[in-house]
Design a protein around this motif. Structure first.
Motif, mmCIF file in Angstrom:
data_model
loop_
_atom_site.group_PDB
_atom_site.id
_atom_site.type_symbol
_atom_site.label_atom_id
_atom_site.label_comp_id
_atom_site.label_asym_id
_atom_site.label_seq_id
_atom_site.Cartn_x
_atom_site.Cartn_y
_atom_site.Cartn_z
ATOM 1 N N LEU A 56 0.825 -1.204 0.000
ATOM 2 C CA LEU A 56 0.000 0.000 0.000
ATOM 3 C C LEU A 56 0.866 1.263 0.000
ATOM 4 O O LEU A 56 1.859 1.340 0.724
ATOM 5 C CB LEU A 56 -0.899 -0.009 1.250
ATOM 6 C CG LEU A 56 -1.657 1.282 1.587
ATOM 7 C CD1 LEU A 56 -2.686 1.594 0.509
ATOM 8 C CD2 LEU A 56 -2.332 1.149 2.953
ATOM 9 N N ASP A 57 0.478 2.240 -0.825
ATOM 10 C CA ASP A 57 1.027 3.598 -0.722
ATOM 11 C C ASP A 57 0.025 4.428 0.077
ATOM 12 O O ASP A 57 -1.088 4.675 -0.399
ATOM 13 C CB ASP A 57 1.200 4.233 -2.102
ATOM 14 C CG ASP A 57 2.318 3.618 -2.916
ATOM 15 O OD1 ASP A 57 3.112 2.839 -2.353
ATOM 16 O OD2 ASP A 57 2.394 3.924 -4.119
ATOM 17 N N ARG A 58 0.398 4.829 1.296
ATOM 18 C CA ARG A 58 -0.549 5.619 2.086
ATOM 19 C C ARG A 58 -0.823 6.967 1.405
ATOM 20 O O ARG A 58 -0.066 7.410 0.537
ATOM 21 C CB ARG A 58 -0.068 5.821 3.521
ATOM 22 C CG ARG A 58 1.057 6.816 3.696
ATOM 23 C CD ARG A 58 1.336 7.146 5.147
ATOM 24 N NE ARG A 58 1.636 5.981 5.959
ATOM 25 C CZ ARG A 58 2.813 5.358 5.992
ATOM 26 N NH1 ARG A 58 3.807 5.779 5.225
ATOM 27 N NH2 ARG A 58 3.009 4.319 6.760
ATOM 28 N N ARG A 59 -1.860 7.617 1.773
ATOM 29 C CA ARG A 59 -2.240 8.899 1.173
ATOM 30 C C ARG A 59 -1.075 9.895 1.235
ATOM 31 O O ARG A 59 -0.344 9.967 2.232
ATOM 32 C CB ARG A 59 -3.472 9.480 1.856
ATOM 33 C CG ARG A 59 -3.353 9.667 3.342
ATOM 34 C CD ARG A 59 -4.623 10.282 3.937
ATOM 35 N NE ARG A 59 -5.796 9.438 3.714
ATOM 36 C CZ ARG A 59 -7.009 9.925 3.493
ATOM 37 N NH1 ARG A 59 -7.212 11.238 3.492
ATOM 38 N NH2 ARG A 59 -8.024 9.101 3.290
ATOM 39 N N GLY A 60 -0.864 10.603 0.136
ATOM 40 C CA GLY A 60 0.231 11.563 0.070
ATOM 41 C C GLY A 60 1.592 10.956 -0.151
ATOM 42 O O GLY A 60 2.593 11.670 -0.199
ATOM 43 N N HIS A 61 1.666 9.630 -0.274
ATOM 44 C CA HIS A 61 2.915 8.901 -0.459
ATOM 45 C C HIS A 61 2.867 8.134 -1.788
ATOM 46 O O HIS A 61 1.793 7.764 -2.267
ATOM 47 C CB HIS A 61 3.138 7.893 0.670
ATOM 48 C CG HIS A 61 3.434 8.505 2.007
ATOM 49 N ND1 HIS A 61 2.546 9.310 2.661
ATOM 50 C CD2 HIS A 61 4.533 8.391 2.811
ATOM 51 C CE1 HIS A 61 3.077 9.680 3.829
ATOM 52 N NE2 HIS A 61 4.270 9.145 3.944
ATOM 53 N N GLY A 62 4.044 7.856 -2.337
ATOM 54 C CA GLY A 62 4.110 7.036 -3.537
ATOM 55 C C GLY A 62 3.212 7.581 -4.635
ATOM 56 O O GLY A 62 3.261 8.765 -4.980
ATOM 57 N N ARG A 63 2.345 6.715 -5.175
ATOM 58 C CA ARG A 63 1.463 7.091 -6.275
ATOM 59 C C ARG A 63 0.040 7.384 -5.818
ATOM 60 O O ARG A 63 -0.848 7.562 -6.652
ATOM 61 C CB ARG A 63 1.460 5.975 -7.330
ATOM 62 C CG ARG A 63 2.820 5.772 -7.987
ATOM 63 C CD ARG A 63 2.827 4.555 -8.889
ATOM 64 N NE ARG A 63 4.143 4.374 -9.516
ATOM 65 C CZ ARG A 63 4.508 3.309 -10.198
ATOM 66 N NH1 ARG A 63 3.650 2.308 -10.360
ATOM 67 N NH2 ARG A 63 5.710 3.218 -10.726
ATOM 68 N N SER A 64 -0.176 7.427 -4.520
ATOM 69 C CA SER A 64 -1.512 7.765 -4.022
ATOM 70 C C SER A 64 -1.760 9.262 -4.138
ATOM 71 O O SER A 64 -0.835 10.054 -4.291
ATOM 72 C CB SER A 64 -1.664 7.309 -2.564
ATOM 73 O OG SER A 64 -1.729 5.903 -2.484
ATOM 74 N N ASP A 65 -3.027 9.639 -4.055
ATOM 75 C CA ASP A 65 -3.396 11.037 -4.240
ATOM 76 C C ASP A 65 -2.767 11.948 -3.191
ATOM 77 O O ASP A 65 -2.621 11.574 -2.018
ATOM 78 C CB ASP A 65 -4.920 11.182 -4.171
ATOM 79 C CG ASP A 65 -5.601 10.805 -5.470
ATOM 80 O OD1 ASP A 65 -4.894 10.509 -6.451
ATOM 81 O OD2 ASP A 65 -6.850 10.803 -5.495
ATOM 82 N N ASP A 66 -2.427 13.140 -3.645
ATOM 83 C CA ASP A 66 -1.923 14.207 -2.779
ATOM 84 C C ASP A 66 -3.129 14.952 -2.221
ATOM 85 O O ASP A 66 -3.803 15.690 -2.936
ATOM 86 C CB ASP A 66 -1.025 15.141 -3.603
ATOM 87 C CG ASP A 66 -0.568 16.357 -2.826
ATOM 88 O OD1 ASP A 66 -0.725 16.367 -1.588
ATOM 89 O OD2 ASP A 66 -0.058 17.306 -3.450
ATOM 90 N N VAL A 67 -3.426 14.716 -0.949
ATOM 91 C CA VAL A 67 -4.581 15.361 -0.314
ATOM 92 C C VAL A 67 -4.126 16.109 0.925
ATOM 93 O O VAL A 67 -3.047 15.846 1.484
ATOM 94 C CB VAL A 67 -5.669 14.327 0.060
ATOM 95 C CG1 VAL A 67 -6.295 13.727 -1.182
ATOM 96 C CG2 VAL A 67 -5.095 13.211 0.940
ATOM 97 N N TRP A 68 -4.946 17.026 1.375
ATOM 98 C CA TRP A 68 -4.573 17.849 2.518
ATOM 99 C C TRP A 68 -4.876 17.178 3.854
ATOM 100 O O TRP A 68 -4.131 17.312 4.820
ATOM 101 C CB TRP A 68 -5.298 19.202 2.447
ATOM 102 C CG TRP A 68 -4.984 20.090 3.611
ATOM 103 C CD1 TRP A 68 -5.783 20.377 4.680
ATOM 104 C CD2 TRP A 68 -3.751 20.773 3.840
ATOM 105 N NE1 TRP A 68 -5.129 21.205 5.560
ATOM 106 C CE2 TRP A 68 -3.880 21.472 5.061
ATOM 107 C CE3 TRP A 68 -2.555 20.872 3.124
ATOM 108 C CZ2 TRP A 68 -2.847 22.252 5.585
ATOM 109 C CZ3 TRP A 68 -1.533 21.651 3.644
ATOM 110 C CH2 TRP A 68 -1.688 22.332 4.857
ATOM 111 N N SER A 69 -5.964 16.432 3.912
ATOM 112 C CA SER A 69 -6.434 15.919 5.196
ATOM 113 C C SER A 69 -6.303 14.406 5.291
ATOM 114 O O SER A 69 -5.994 13.728 4.317
ATOM 115 C CB SER A 69 -7.892 16.325 5.421
ATOM 116 O OG SER A 69 -8.706 15.783 4.405
ATOM 117 N N GLY A 70 -6.546 13.887 6.491
ATOM 118 C CA GLY A 70 -6.578 12.443 6.702
ATOM 119 C C GLY A 70 -5.304 11.849 7.247
ATOM 120 O O GLY A 70 -5.131 10.627 7.207
#
Length: 297
Positions: A56-70
């Motif tokens: 898994l690529d956690r949020r904001g890491h690797g190829r996962s989406d760049d999001v502000w929250s979470g």
């Protein structure tokens, strides 16, 4: 490339799924700043050996989406549970490194172990590393604040400065090429500044002391004697005492980056652990078939 949506807010999260679909399942959760690629020396040989390896690529890491929250622990744990649900995984072994161990633990204590057979916690920051009422032997918060200032001022310099300590290169047997260090620093810088600082906040506020005794699956704890990021006495040893029946394996001279310096040993230990999970799953499957046929009590 495979993606799924976070059950919390719909964030698009990237994962990889390697090896045979019928193999015993290992789900890898990376360290802060890194994506699933940090596990290449475990995932590739285990997948080649017949295990199903999901990373898994956690949020904001690797190829996962760049999001502000979470970037709170509950949301990160929910993202992990969302992957288990998305792939309908059963009897999975969750394997976390560093802050990934906290996500694994919170996933279990928050969602239960219906999909999880066992967990491996490698170089974990759990139960916590900062000094608090529950962790009186932890790191001085003033040191953490100074470190945070350095990190925010110059992330590339921060990663480069601490690389030798991360791999414990001054200890016997820990050989790491300059090329690999550059590669890992580059991969760390893929994590967005928001994601990086958010996950750091998880670490500085972490105290899992109260929930670790509730973990109800077999636990393997792997830790190095020279881990300066998560000192053994405050994390691995304490973690193993708090989780009922946990098995602690200490790697002499290993640092936080033992997934590379001690790759073969770690892979062998994980393979043995996964083998036990596969045997348990086989017995469970037989019991279910017997029950469905009306055989047995």
């Amino acid at each position: 490339m495979p993606y799924y949506e976070s059950p919390v807010d719909g964030t698009r999260l990237h994962y990889v799924d390697h090896g045979p679909a019928s193999g015993a399942v290992a789900v890898f959760v990376a360290s802060a700043y890194l994506g699933h690629e940090m596990w290449e020396h475990q995932m590739l040989p285990l997948a080649e050996a017949g295990y199903r390896c999901v990373g898994l690529d956690r949020r904001g890491h690797g190829r996962s989406d760049d999001v502000w929250s979470g970037y709170d622990l509950d949301t990160l744990a929910d993202d992990l549970q969302g992957l288990l649900d998305h792939l309908d995984l059963r009897a999975a072994t969750l394997i976390g490194h560093s802050v990934g161990t906290a996500e694994v633990v919170r996933c279990l204590t928050r969602h239960g172990s219906e999909r999880v057979a066992r967990i491996a916690l490698v170089c974990g920051v759990a139960p916590g590393i900062m000094r608090s009422q529950g962790l009186p032997g932890g790191v001085d918060p003033a040191l953490a604040r100074a470190d945070e200032e350095f990190f925010r001022r110059d992330r590339p310099a921060w990663f480069t400065h601490f690389a030798d300590a991360f791999f414990a290169v001054s200890s016997a047997g820990n050989e790491v090429s300059d090329a690999y260090v550059r590669h890992l620093v580059d991969r760390c810088l893929v994590a967005t500044p928001r994601a990086a600082t958010g996950v750091r906040s998880v670490v500085t506020g972490l105290d899992l002391t109260a929930e670790l005794p509730a973990v109800d699956v077999p636990v393997l704890v792997v830790h190095g004697t020279h881990d300066t990021s998560a000192p053994l006495a405050h994390t691995g040893e304490r973690l193993a005492r708090l989780v009922p029946g946990a098995v602690l394996r200490v790697y002499e001279n290993a640092g936080h980056g033992l997934f590379f310096t001690h790759a073969r040993r770690l892979t062998a230990d994980l393979r043995q652990f996964l083998g036990a999970a596969a045997a348990t799953a086989a017995v469970t499957g037989i019991c279910r078939m017997l029950a469905a046929a009306g055989i047995g009590g």
